[in-house]
Scaffold this motif. Structure first.
Motif, mmCIF file in Angstrom:
data_model
loop_
_atom_site.group_PDB
_atom_site.id
_atom_site.type_symbol
_atom_site.label_atom_id
_atom_site.label_comp_id
_atom_site.label_asym_id
_atom_site.label_seq_id
_atom_site.Cartn_x
_atom_site.Cartn_y
_atom_site.Cartn_z
ATOM 1 N N HIS A 24 10.348 11.253 -33.708
ATOM 2 C CA HIS A 24 10.420 12.487 -32.918
ATOM 3 C C HIS A 24 9.677 12.343 -31.594
ATOM 4 O O HIS A 24 10.059 12.957 -30.594
ATOM 5 C CB HIS A 24 9.888 13.665 -33.732
ATOM 6 C CG HIS A 24 10.823 14.077 -34.819
ATOM 7 N ND1 HIS A 24 11.929 14.867 -34.583
ATOM 8 C CD2 HIS A 24 10.853 13.755 -36.120
ATOM 9 C CE1 HIS A 24 12.594 15.027 -35.706
ATOM 10 N NE2 HIS A 24 11.969 14.360 -36.656
ATOM 11 N N ASP A 25 8.621 11.514 -31.581
ATOM 12 C CA ASP A 25 7.843 11.356 -30.355
ATOM 13 C C ASP A 25 8.198 10.095 -29.572
ATOM 14 O O ASP A 25 7.804 9.950 -28.417
ATOM 15 C CB ASP A 25 6.347 11.350 -30.682
ATOM 16 C CG ASP A 25 5.877 12.711 -31.169
ATOM 17 O OD1 ASP A 25 6.533 13.721 -30.832
ATOM 18 O OD2 ASP A 25 4.876 12.777 -31.898
ATOM 19 N N CYS A 26 8.908 9.146 -30.200
ATOM 20 C CA CYS A 26 9.349 7.934 -29.505
ATOM 21 C C CYS A 26 10.358 8.323 -28.422
ATOM 22 O O CYS A 26 11.228 9.167 -28.646
ATOM 23 C CB CYS A 26 9.995 6.978 -30.507
ATOM 24 S SG CYS A 26 10.825 5.559 -29.754
ATOM 25 N N ILE A 27 10.230 7.686 -27.257
ATOM 26 C CA ILE A 27 11.154 8.005 -26.157
ATOM 27 C C ILE A 27 12.225 6.918 -25.974
ATOM 28 O O ILE A 27 12.989 6.962 -25.015
ATOM 29 C CB ILE A 27 10.384 8.209 -24.832
ATOM 30 C CG1 ILE A 27 9.563 6.960 -24.477
ATOM 31 C CG2 ILE A 27 9.482 9.440 -24.926
ATOM 32 C CD1 ILE A 27 8.931 7.012 -23.094
ATOM 33 N N GLY A 28 12.242 5.938 -26.878
ATOM 34 C CA GLY A 28 13.295 4.920 -26.832
ATOM 35 C C GLY A 28 13.264 4.060 -25.587
ATOM 36 O O GLY A 28 14.300 3.566 -25.140
ATOM 37 N N CYS A 29 12.074 3.835 -25.044
ATOM 38 C CA CYS A 29 11.964 3.082 -23.783
ATOM 39 C C CYS A 29 12.294 1.605 -23.953
ATOM 40 O O CYS A 29 12.656 0.930 -22.993
ATOM 41 C CB CYS A 29 10.563 3.241 -23.200
ATOM 42 S SG CYS A 29 9.259 2.486 -24.217
ATOM 43 N N GLY A 30 12.123 1.076 -25.166
ATOM 44 C CA GLY A 30 12.474 -0.312 -25.438
ATOM 45 C C GLY A 30 11.385 -1.320 -25.115
ATOM 46 O O GLY A 30 11.592 -2.524 -25.264
ATOM 47 N N VAL A 83 2.013 -2.226 -26.073
ATOM 48 C CA VAL A 83 2.846 -1.828 -24.934
ATOM 49 C C VAL A 83 3.415 -0.416 -25.082
ATOM 50 O O VAL A 83 4.065 0.087 -24.177
ATOM 51 C CB VAL A 83 4.019 -2.818 -24.711
ATOM 52 C CG1 VAL A 83 3.484 -4.202 -24.374
ATOM 53 C CG2 VAL A 83 4.956 -2.855 -25.903
ATOM 54 N N CYS A 84 3.202 0.211 -26.221
ATOM 55 C CA CYS A 84 3.753 1.561 -26.438
ATOM 56 C C CYS A 84 2.871 2.596 -25.758
ATOM 57 O O CYS A 84 1.725 2.795 -26.153
ATOM 58 C CB CYS A 84 3.867 1.865 -27.927
ATOM 59 S SG CYS A 84 4.517 3.529 -28.228
ATOM 60 N N GLY A 85 3.430 3.258 -24.764
ATOM 61 C CA GLY A 85 2.668 4.260 -24.042
ATOM 62 C C GLY A 85 2.610 5.604 -24.732
ATOM 63 O O GLY A 85 1.890 6.501 -24.301
ATOM 64 N N LYS A 86 3.364 5.771 -25.818
ATOM 65 C CA LYS A 86 3.410 7.064 -26.509
ATOM 66 C C LYS A 86 2.573 7.081 -27.785
ATOM 67 O O LYS A 86 2.447 8.130 -28.431
ATOM 68 C CB LYS A 86 4.862 7.424 -26.843
ATOM 69 C CG LYS A 86 5.778 7.508 -25.628
ATOM 70 C CD LYS A 86 5.318 8.567 -24.637
ATOM 71 C CE LYS A 86 5.615 9.951 -25.154
ATOM 72 N NZ LYS A 86 5.230 10.974 -24.143
ATOM 73 N N ASN A 87 2.032 5.938 -28.164
ATOM 74 C CA ASN A 87 1.187 5.847 -29.357
ATOM 75 C C ASN A 87 1.885 6.430 -30.592
ATOM 76 O O ASN A 87 1.320 7.262 -31.313
ATOM 77 C CB ASN A 87 -0.150 6.571 -29.105
ATOM 78 C CG ASN A 87 -1.203 6.224 -30.134
ATOM 79 O OD1 ASN A 87 -1.154 5.149 -30.743
ATOM 80 N ND2 ASN A 87 -2.131 7.133 -30.366
ATOM 81 N N VAL A 88 3.108 5.984 -30.817
ATOM 82 C CA VAL A 88 3.890 6.556 -31.925
ATOM 83 C C VAL A 88 4.046 5.590 -33.099
ATOM 84 O O VAL A 88 4.742 5.894 -34.057
ATOM 85 C CB VAL A 88 5.293 6.972 -31.434
ATOM 86 C CG1 VAL A 88 5.183 8.106 -30.440
ATOM 87 C CG2 VAL A 88 6.048 5.796 -30.832
ATOM 88 N N GLN A 89 3.392 4.431 -32.992
ATOM 89 C CA GLN A 89 3.547 3.429 -34.053
ATOM 90 C C GLN A 89 2.338 3.428 -34.987
ATOM 91 O O GLN A 89 1.209 3.649 -34.563
ATOM 92 C CB GLN A 89 3.698 2.035 -33.441
ATOM 93 C CG GLN A 89 4.881 1.902 -32.508
ATOM 94 C CD GLN A 89 4.943 0.533 -31.866
ATOM 95 O OE1 GLN A 89 4.141 -0.343 -32.176
ATOM 96 N NE2 GLN A 89 5.879 0.346 -30.966
#
Ligand code: SF4
Ligand code: SF4
Length: 100
Positions: A24-30, A83-89
């Motif tokens: 839900h919070d991942c933006i799929g940036c890759g 590298v994840c800027g959304k801290n969703v992992q």
């Protein structure tokens, strides 16, 4: 028993394996996909209802999301997390069965 490893120099090193991605919070940036060299991650799509479907699905797509396609390939390097800027992992150690 928690799986532990050693560095090349013989120092203890704790692999932290990818366990979950908050879709839900991942933006799929890759970004995580690009740095993973072990074919763990898979880019998918989320529908308006929150279902995860393939990118070429006929359903109405709300956004792209990263998923864990091949969890068993993960070596626990943590590169995707850095590298994840959304801290969703979520990462953590793995339990292994030991036979005696
Ligand atoms: S921890 Fe390393 S091997 Fe595992 S998914 Fe992330 S980048 Fe790939
Ligand atoms: S880097 Fe983070 S926000 Fe971007 S696709 Fe990967 S998990 Fe999602």
């Amino acid at each position: 028993m928690t799986y532990q490893a050693l560095t090349r120099g013989g120092q203890p090193w704790q692999p932290l394996f990818l366990q979950e991605i908050n879709a839900h919070d991942c933006i799929g940036c890759g970004r995580c996909f690009k740095v993973c060299g072990f074919d763990v991650l898979a880019l998918k799509a989320m529908t308006e209802d929150g279902d995860i479907v393939d990118l070429d699905s006929d359903e109405e797509i709300e956004k792209k999301v990263m998923t864990i396609g091949n969890a068993d390939n993960c070596v626990g390097c943590g590169a995707c997390s850095r590298v994840c800027g959304k801290n969703v992992q979520t990462h953590g150690p793995a339990e292994i069965a030991v036979s005696v």
